[in-house]
Design a protein around this motif. Sequence first.
Motif, PDB file in Angstrom:
ATOM      1  N   THR A  27       3.576  -0.631   3.777  1.00  0.00           N
ATOM      2  CA  THR A  27       2.883   0.445   3.672  1.00  0.00           C
ATOM      3  C   THR A  27       4.006   0.938   3.221  1.00  0.00           C
ATOM      4  OG1 THR A  27       1.044   0.464   4.641  1.00  0.00           O
ATOM      5  CG2 THR A  27       1.659   2.260   4.084  1.00  0.00           C
ATOM      6  N   HIS A  28       4.290   2.216   2.447  1.00  0.00           N
ATOM      7  CA  HIS A  28       5.246   3.492   2.255  1.00  0.00           C
ATOM      8  C   HIS A  28       3.667   4.429   2.341  1.00  0.00           C
ATOM      9  CE1 HIS A  28       8.221   0.854   0.419  1.00  0.00           C
ATOM     10  NE2 HIS A  28       7.155  -0.517  -0.318  1.00  0.00           N
ATOM     11  N   TYR A  29       4.288   5.429   2.619  1.00  0.00           N
ATOM     12  CA  TYR A  29       3.833   6.951   3.202  1.00  0.00           C
ATOM     13  C   TYR A  29       4.191   7.774   2.392  1.00  0.00           C
ATOM     14  CZ  TYR A  29       0.932   4.947   6.466  1.00  0.00           C
ATOM     15  OH  TYR A  29       0.198   3.685   7.141  1.00  0.00           O
ATOM     16  N   VAL A  30       3.423   8.499   1.542  1.00  0.00           N
ATOM     17  CA  VAL A  30       3.515   9.929   1.639  1.00  0.00           C
ATOM     18  C   VAL A  30       3.807  11.153   1.983  1.00  0.00           C
ATOM     19  CG1 VAL A  30       3.507  11.488  -0.281  1.00  0.00           C
ATOM     20  CG2 VAL A  30       4.042   9.132  -1.144  1.00  0.00           C
ATOM     21  N   LEU A  73       1.106  -1.133   0.010  1.00  0.00           N
ATOM     22  CA  LEU A  73      -0.264  -0.135  -0.020  1.00  0.00           C
ATOM     23  C   LEU A  73       0.753   0.820   0.140  1.00  0.00           C
ATOM     24  CD1 LEU A  73      -3.098   1.408   0.391  1.00  0.00           C
ATOM     25  CD2 LEU A  73      -2.607   1.017   3.007  1.00  0.00           C
ATOM     26  N   ILE A  74       0.311   2.311  -0.919  1.00  0.00           N
ATOM     27  CA  ILE A  74       0.964   3.688  -1.058  1.00  0.00           C
ATOM     28  C   ILE A  74      -0.066   4.412   0.083  1.00  0.00           C
ATOM     29  CG2 ILE A  74       2.325   5.690  -2.528  1.00  0.00           C
ATOM     30  CD1 ILE A  74       3.721   3.773  -3.680  1.00  0.00           C
ATOM     31  N   ASP A  75       0.229   5.489   0.743  1.00  0.00           N
ATOM     32  CA  ASP A  75      -0.986   5.894   1.227  1.00  0.00           C
ATOM     33  C   ASP A  75      -0.189   7.214   1.978  1.00  0.00           C
ATOM     34  OD1 ASP A  75      -3.698   6.877   1.937  1.00  0.00           O
ATOM     35  OD2 ASP A  75      -3.706   5.301   3.532  1.00  0.00           O
ATOM     36  N   ILE A  76      -1.410   8.126   2.510  1.00  0.00           N
ATOM     37  CA  ILE A  76      -0.961   9.663   2.089  1.00  0.00           C
ATOM     38  C   ILE A  76      -1.073   9.451   3.508  1.00  0.00           C
ATOM     39  CG2 ILE A  76      -2.827  10.284   3.583  1.00  0.00           C
ATOM     40  CD1 ILE A  76      -2.546  13.403   1.987  1.00  0.00           C
ATOM     41  N   LEU A  94       8.496   8.572  -5.712  1.00  0.00           N
ATOM     42  CA  LEU A  94       7.926   7.450  -4.883  1.00  0.00           C
ATOM     43  C   LEU A  94       8.515   6.263  -6.022  1.00  0.00           C
ATOM     44  CD1 LEU A  94       8.443   5.905  -2.030  1.00  0.00           C
ATOM     45  CD2 LEU A  94       6.509   5.957  -1.651  1.00  0.00           C
ATOM     46  N   LEU A  95       7.596   6.998  -6.411  1.00  0.00           N
ATOM     47  CA  LEU A  95       7.267   5.450  -7.699  1.00  0.00           C
ATOM     48  C   LEU A  95       8.517   5.557  -8.446  1.00  0.00           C
ATOM     49  CD1 LEU A  95       3.809   5.280  -9.052  1.00  0.00           C
ATOM     50  CD2 LEU A  95       5.065   3.472  -7.259  1.00  0.00           C
ATOM     51  N   ARG A  96       9.190   5.896  -8.726  1.00  0.00           N
ATOM     52  CA  ARG A  96      10.534   6.189  -9.490  1.00  0.00           C
ATOM     53  C   ARG A  96      11.484   5.751  -8.682  1.00  0.00           C
ATOM     54  NH1 ARG A  96      11.792  12.190 -12.379  1.00  0.00           N
ATOM     55  NH2 ARG A  96      12.442  12.392  -9.616  1.00  0.00           N
ATOM     56  N   LYS A  97      11.545   6.107  -7.700  1.00  0.00           N
ATOM     57  CA  LYS A  97      12.555   5.563  -6.890  1.00  0.00           C
ATOM     58  C   LYS A  97      11.997   4.023  -6.155  1.00  0.00           C
ATOM     59  CE  LYS A  97      14.066   5.535  -1.759  1.00  0.00           C
ATOM     60  NZ  LYS A  97      14.385   6.640   0.016  1.00  0.00           N
ATOM     61  N   LEU A  98      11.013   3.377  -5.703  1.00  0.00           N
ATOM     62  CA  LEU A  98      11.064   2.294  -5.209  1.00  0.00           C
ATOM     63  C   LEU A  98      11.322   1.523  -6.695  1.00  0.00           C
ATOM     64  CD1 LEU A  98       7.565   2.322  -3.339  1.00  0.00           C
ATOM     65  CD2 LEU A  98      10.174   1.717  -2.803  1.00  0.00           C
TER      66      LEU A  98
END
Length: 393
Positions: A61-64, A41-44, A94-98
């Motif tokens: 979970t990755h948070y922005v 999950l990527i979330d705020i 984040l997606l570019r990094k991951l």
Amino acid sequence: MKIVEIGTGYTQIPAKIGAATEIVIENLLNGLNNNGIEHTLIDISYSNQVKNSDKFELSLTHYVNVPNWLNKIKDNGIIHIIRRIWYSIGVGLLLRKLYRNKLQTETYIHFHNQFNFFFAYLIAGRRLRKGKIRTIYTVHSPDWSNSKKIPKKLFFEKIAILKADVIISLTNIIKDRIKESVKINSCKIIVINNGVDLNKYHPIIQGDKQKQIINIGSVCKRKNQLETIVNIKEFLLKENYKFVFAGKIIDHKYFNEIVSYIHSQSLSEHVKYIGEVKPGSELNKLYNKSMLYISHSKQEALSLVVLECMAANTPVVLSENFETFVDFDSKIRNAVKIISNHNLINEINNLCNNVSYHKQYALKQMEVIQEFYTWDNIAKLMIKKLAQFKQTL
């Protein structure tokens, strides 16, 4: 196969308010987990906010992070858009990094919001188009349901539909409208319905139901609560029933129209607005103590509330409006009541005053949900259709 779910940036998952898309994402993650599919999950998140990961342990979970001031200021159109864009840019970074390195696993990045997709694709598009990465975009907007022209507010959604590898539509009607409007290959559109979390929405052993009819949804012209009140006024007065409606007020002018009508028709004791109801046990209790759910909504994608009511032993009555934009499959169509205004009062009378008739329809609805519309089944269908899509590449 791995699936990465992208939160919309509206509120953290799991949602503590009535946020339909966040509820869908949460339940999809649970369903994927129960089907043995790797998921993320990527979330705020805000820097002063406790992250929900300790309460939602099924996925990494990755948070922005988004600035605190975008959370403190009362939400309005401009702030909402700024927050959404800020978060969406963060998702792209984040997606570019991951995904800078080549992946060994087929990975699907699943977006649910047009701003998220547009800005993330703008920033990380090259990474999202290479190797084993595929993008999915789910069309949650009901605006496609009765419009052959693309509304201006769906400009970014059109781009998402054009660029994503897979499009998920909640109904066949919306699928057909997208094909007509955007002119894309129908092979990339798959239809997957919403589902219900039976751990949260189910019958409760309790006393008799109260003499009340409910409606849950944003208060606005699209949800059309006023038409419901007008059409059941006679029943409310004669049978001493209450119509209880809940949801966020997003059109205050329309809400004031409802209030004015209530006062003009001496309905203050029979029509109650109760604000927003917290999803889960609180909402389930409201479903369970109500005799039935009724809606004259003018636009829907595929209503979570309808499915939740069916699971909670509360008969559902829908106006003929629904037939113009929600193509319920035969299982749902045979379990709910789709009624013209001309026959509405008779049907409500039968459901509210005939115990065996009420029980029959409530039981039929629950059986349909339990057999076909659990989130485990919906996730299983999604996995199957993504595998079928892969074979077409």
